[in-house]
Structure formats: C-alpha cells, structure tokens
Design a protein around this motif. Structure first.
Motif, short mmCIF file in Angstrom:
data_model
loop_
_atom_site.label_atom_id
_atom_site.label_comp_id
_atom_site.label_asym_id
_atom_site.label_seq_id
_atom_site.Cartn_x
_atom_site.Cartn_y
_atom_site.Cartn_z
N LEU A 12 48.05 27.29 35.62
CA LEU A 12 47.73 26.11 35.33
C LEU A 12 46.10 25.66 35.59
CD1 LEU A 12 48.55 22.81 35.45
CD2 LEU A 12 48.60 22.90 37.91
N ALA A 13 45.44 25.07 34.92
CA ALA A 13 44.32 24.32 35.10
C ALA A 13 44.32 22.93 34.87
CB ALA A 13 43.09 25.06 34.34
N MET A 14 43.38 22.21 35.76
CA MET A 14 43.45 20.55 35.65
C MET A 14 41.82 20.20 35.59
SD MET A 14 46.45 19.47 37.98
CE MET A 14 45.86 20.64 39.37
N ARG A 15 41.57 19.37 34.66
CA ARG A 15 40.29 18.81 35.06
C ARG A 15 40.26 18.19 36.34
NH1 ARG A 15 36.61 18.43 31.66
NH2 ARG A 15 38.06 19.08 29.95
N ARG A 16 39.15 18.17 37.27
CA ARG A 16 39.26 17.94 38.48
C ARG A 16 39.22 16.20 38.52
NH1 ARG A 16 35.12 16.62 42.36
NH2 ARG A 16 33.57 17.46 41.04
N ALA A 17 38.76 15.42 37.65
CA ALA A 17 38.99 14.09 37.64
C ALA A 17 40.24 13.72 37.46
CB ALA A 17 37.92 13.31 36.69
N SER A 18 40.92 14.64 36.80
CA SER A 18 42.36 14.12 36.16
C SER A 18 43.41 14.69 37.13
CB SER A 18 42.76 14.41 34.87
OG SER A 18 41.65 13.98 34.14
N ALA A 19 43.25 15.50 38.10
CA ALA A 19 43.98 16.41 38.80
C ALA A 19 45.21 15.72 39.40
CB ALA A 19 43.36 17.54 39.88
#
Length: 247
Positions: free
Chosen positions: A157-164
């Motif tokens: 998994l990877a997530m954009r930090r602003a959307s995590a």
C-alpha cells in the motif's frame, strides 16, 4: 520534503526483527529512486532495532521513534509512524517484508504522480529473502473486508499523505482489508502497479500465523457492524454468513 516516506512498524519479533529490518534496509540502499526517507516506529523492549537504524544512518535517511506506550500491535504502531511522515506519499512497509524490485519505489512514485490518492502494487512471498513464490496482482472484491484478501499485506500500500487514512486500531487480523475497503469507498479504485514489487516474508513468527479462531470471529463481527450498521438486519445476515464460512 521527500517525495516518499516509508513507514515501518517494528518490534523485536522473537529476536528476528532487527535481522529482517537490516535485510529490508539493504534492499532500500539499492533502490534506483532515492528521494525518500524512512520512519521506524519501534515497540521493542531492547535496542536491537534502534542499533540497526543507527548503523544505516550514513546510507539512508532514517528517523527512529520509540513507541512503547499504548497498544502493542501493528495498527497502532504503523499509525504512529505515519503521524511522523513528511513525504508527499506514505509507503507502508512491514519490517519483515522487502521492496524486492530495485526500481520499485520509482514505479510507485510514477503511479502516484498521476494524481492518485492511493496505490497498490504486485507482490509475492519469500522464505529466503530472494526467490519469489506465488506472485499476485492486487484486485479489489466485494468481500474484501471480510477477510477475502485479494490484495496482499499492508506492504503493498501507498497513499498520498494528504489523503491518507489510518489503520483501525481495533483490528489485527483484518487491519489491512478494512483499510483497503475504506480507501476504496472514499477515493474509488487505486492505481495498480502490476509488477512484483514487494516480497512478503513467510516465517514462523508472523502475527497472521497465530491469529486465533476467537479473534477472527470477533473481528468479523466488528467489521460487519462497522460497514453495515446503517442497515442492521442485512449487516447481521452478512456477518452470520461469513462466520459460517470461516468455521
């Protein structure tokens, strides 16, 4: 600010945790993409993991954090690491898993650079840290959050930090599929990196190998309530159906 922060929850793991983390760091040193840093949230009672982190400070940008208070489980530990991430993208990586493809972070960065809120990458399993068995491309399914894991471990998994979104600290066995479901509901389909990027290490000390039947039933009941509480009867019927299948 780095492009990617790798968030690694760590603990002693019966004495093997530091060794597995060192192996992971060696693979990270060989990544073609270098604009990343690492946050290690450490719940060990000894300094073995911290010592490994210090030994790589001249080769990798590592922040070691003690996390000995509160819940001693993966959900809470990885959440603590994510809280201290500064990269545009948060990449989860469990300490016993490996980014086996030397271009893995580059592929993830390119995928997330298209504006995606979250990304899943292909994986396989390994026992020796090099040979890969059972490669799989992640896919989402309607029963994902009931333990029908067609995605793989949190290390994909990877997530954009602003959307995590954070992991639910009420969960151990279903911590990953619960989060995939919530990300899917919130942001829609992820970007899929199809190559085998992650090697999930198989070993006797894995938490998943020690999950009891009682814990599975408890978490299935909780997840059924969580996702279907607005339609109570339908939710309980789904829970009962899944519980029967799990027996």
């Amino acid at each position: 600010m780095p492009a990617i922060t790798l968030c690694i929850p760590a603990y002693a793991m019966g004495g093997d945790g530091a060794r597995y983390l060192q192996d992971s760091f060696e693979h990270l040193c060989n990544q073609s993409f270098t604009d990343f840093d690492i946050v290690v949230s450490d719940q060990s009672d000894d300094t073995a993991v911290e010592d490994v982190c210090r030994s790589y400070e001249d080769r990798l940008s590592i922040t070691h954090l003690w996390n000995r208070e509160g819940l001693r489980q993966a959900s809470a530990n990885v959440n603590n690491a994510m809280t201290h991430a500064t990269g545009e993208v948060i990449k989860v990586l469990f300490q016993d898993d490996l980014i086996i493809d030397p271009n893995g972070l580059s592929h993830i960065h390119d995928a997330m650079g298209q504006g995606a809120d979250w990304c899943l990458c292909g994986s396989g399993v390994t026992r020796d840290g090099s040979s890969i068995l059972r490669p799989m491309v992640p896919r989402l399914s309607a029963r994902l959050h009931f333990g029908k894991n067609t995605v793989s471990s949190p290390s994909v998994l990877a997530m954009r930090r602003a959307s995590a979104l954070e992991f639910d600290e009420q969960l151990i066995w279903l911590m990953d599929v619960d989060l995939y479901k919530r990300l899917w509901d919130t942001y829609g389909d992820p970007v899929i990196v199809q190559g085998t990027i992650i090697a999930n290490r198989m070993h006797d000390g894995q938490v998943s190998a020690s999950v009891s039947k009682a814990l599975r039933q408890k978490e299935l009941r909780y997840v059924a309530w969580k996702f279907t509480r607005s339609t109570t009867l339908r939710g309980w019927l789904e829970y009962l159906r899944q519980r029967l299948k799990a027996l």
